[in-house]
Design a protein around this motif. Structure first.
Motif, PDB file in Angstrom:
ATOM      1  N   LEU A 142     -12.162  -6.545  12.804  1.00 55.74           N
ATOM      2  CA  LEU A 142     -12.699  -5.630  11.796  1.00 55.74           C
ATOM      3  C   LEU A 142     -11.582  -5.065  10.919  1.00 55.74           C
ATOM      4  O   LEU A 142     -11.666  -5.093   9.685  1.00 55.74           O
ATOM      5  N   ILE A 143     -10.512  -4.580  11.528  1.00 60.35           N
ATOM      6  CA  ILE A 143      -9.432  -3.925  10.784  1.00 60.35           C
ATOM      7  C   ILE A 143      -8.647  -4.927   9.937  1.00 60.35           C
ATOM      8  O   ILE A 143      -8.310  -4.638   8.795  1.00 60.35           O
ATOM      9  N   THR A 144      -8.369  -6.099  10.468  1.00 65.47           N
ATOM     10  CA  THR A 144      -7.560  -7.061   9.712  1.00 65.47           C
ATOM     11  C   THR A 144      -8.277  -7.554   8.453  1.00 65.47           C
ATOM     12  O   THR A 144      -7.616  -7.950   7.500  1.00 65.47           O
ATOM     13  N   ARG A 145      -9.597  -7.484   8.432  1.00 62.17           N
ATOM     14  CA  ARG A 145     -10.339  -7.856   7.219  1.00 62.17           C
ATOM     15  C   ARG A 145     -10.004  -6.932   6.055  1.00 62.17           C
ATOM     16  O   ARG A 145     -10.096  -7.323   4.898  1.00 62.17           O
ATOM     17  N   SER A 146      -9.640  -5.686   6.371  1.00 55.78           N
ATOM     18  CA  SER A 146      -9.346  -4.717   5.314  1.00 55.78           C
ATOM     19  C   SER A 146      -7.859  -4.682   4.945  1.00 55.78           C
ATOM     20  O   SER A 146      -7.474  -3.979   4.015  1.00 55.78           O
ATOM     21  N   LEU A 147      -7.025  -5.428   5.658  1.00 53.51           N
ATOM     22  CA  LEU A 147      -5.593  -5.451   5.366  1.00 53.51           C
ATOM     23  C   LEU A 147      -5.280  -6.500   4.296  1.00 53.51           C
ATOM     24  O   LEU A 147      -5.915  -7.550   4.252  1.00 53.51           O
ATOM     25  N   PRO A 148      -4.278  -6.218   3.468  1.00 50.95           N
ATOM     26  CA  PRO A 148      -3.877  -7.236   2.488  1.00 50.95           C
ATOM     27  C   PRO A 148      -3.156  -8.387   3.188  1.00 50.95           C
ATOM     28  O   PRO A 148      -2.711  -8.259   4.336  1.00 50.95           O
ATOM     29  N   ASP A 149      -3.008  -9.494   2.496  1.00 50.98           N
ATOM     30  CA  ASP A 149      -2.246 -10.623   3.001  1.00 50.98           C
ATOM     31  C   ASP A 149      -0.764 -10.233   2.984  1.00 50.98           C
ATOM     32  O   ASP A 149      -0.231  -9.856   1.945  1.00 50.98           O
ATOM     33  N   ASN A 207       0.853  -1.181   0.000  1.00 51.86           N
ATOM     34  CA  ASN A 207       0.000   0.000   0.000  1.00 51.86           C
ATOM     35  C   ASN A 207       0.893   1.238   0.000  1.00 51.86           C
ATOM     36  O   ASN A 207       1.062   1.885   1.024  1.00 51.86           O
ATOM     37  N   ARG A 247       0.142   4.733   1.677  1.00 48.44           N
ATOM     38  CA  ARG A 247      -0.079   4.887   3.114  1.00 48.44           C
ATOM     39  C   ARG A 247       1.183   4.499   3.878  1.00 48.44           C
ATOM     40  O   ARG A 247       1.774   3.471   3.625  1.00 48.44           O
TER      41      ARG A 247
END
Length: 144
Positions: free
Chosen positions: A115-122, A55, A58
Motif C-alpha cells: 500500500l505505502i510503496t504505491r504512493s512513493l515516487p520512483d 519530496n 517531507r
C-alpha cells in the motif's frame, strides 16, 4: 512483499576516501546528489533526518543501525512493529588500492509495504544521481 531499488558504480578512488564522503553529513548537504538536507551524525546508533529532492517538504527520520567501516552501512526507518520498514544499505567494495565499487539499495518490507510503496515516487533516478555525485567527488578529492 519486498520492493527494492538499487544502483551501483565503479569509482576510481580508494575505498577509504569514498567512505569518508559517504559518512560526512556536510558532503551530503553540499553535493549534487539528490539530497536537500541530512541532519544528524552518520554513525552507528545515531539518528539522521534525510530530506530528498523527490519530496523536499517531507523529512525521513532514520536510524543508522549497522556500520562496518569502510565497507558497509545500513539505515532503517518506518512504522512500529514492522508494519512498514525501509532499509537502505550502502556498500563500498575495494577493487584494488585506487578503485572501488559503490552500491546502494533500499528495501521496503512489511504488511503495509504494498500500500505505502504505491504512493512513493520512483527512486531510481535519485539513486543514480547519488552514485554519480559520490563517484565524481570521490574521484576529484585527494587524500592529504
Amino acid at each position: 512483499m519486498t520492493t527494492t531499488t538499487s544502483t551501483s558504480t565503479a569509482i576510481d578512488a580508494p575505498a577509504g576516501r569514498v567512505w569518508r564522503l559517504l559518512t560526512d553529513a556536510a558532503w551530503w548537504n553540499r553535493a549534487d546528489n539528490g539530497v536537500v538536507d541530512v541532519a544528524g551524525t552518520i554513525r552507528e546508533g545515531q539518528r539522521v533526518k534525510l530530506v530528498s529532492e523527490l519530496n523536499p517538504e517531507r523529512g525521513f527520520r532514520l536510524k543508522v543501525v549497522d556500520v562496518d567501516p569502510p565497507r558497509s552501512m545500513t539505515w532503517s526507518g518506518g512504522l512500529p512493529v514492522g508494519l512498514f520498514t525501509g532499509r537502505r544499505t550502502f556498500q563500498v567494495e575495494p577493487d584494488g588500492p585506487e578503485r572501488c565499487t559503490f552500491t546502494m539499495a533500499e528495501d521496503f518490507t512489511g504488511p503495509l509495504a504494498p500500500l505505502i510503496t504505491r504512493s512513493l515516487p520512483d527512486f531510481q533516478d535519485s539513486f543514480d544521481q547519488f552514485a554519480a555525485a559520490l563517484k565524481a567527488d570521490g574521484e576529484a578529492a585527494r587524500d592529504d
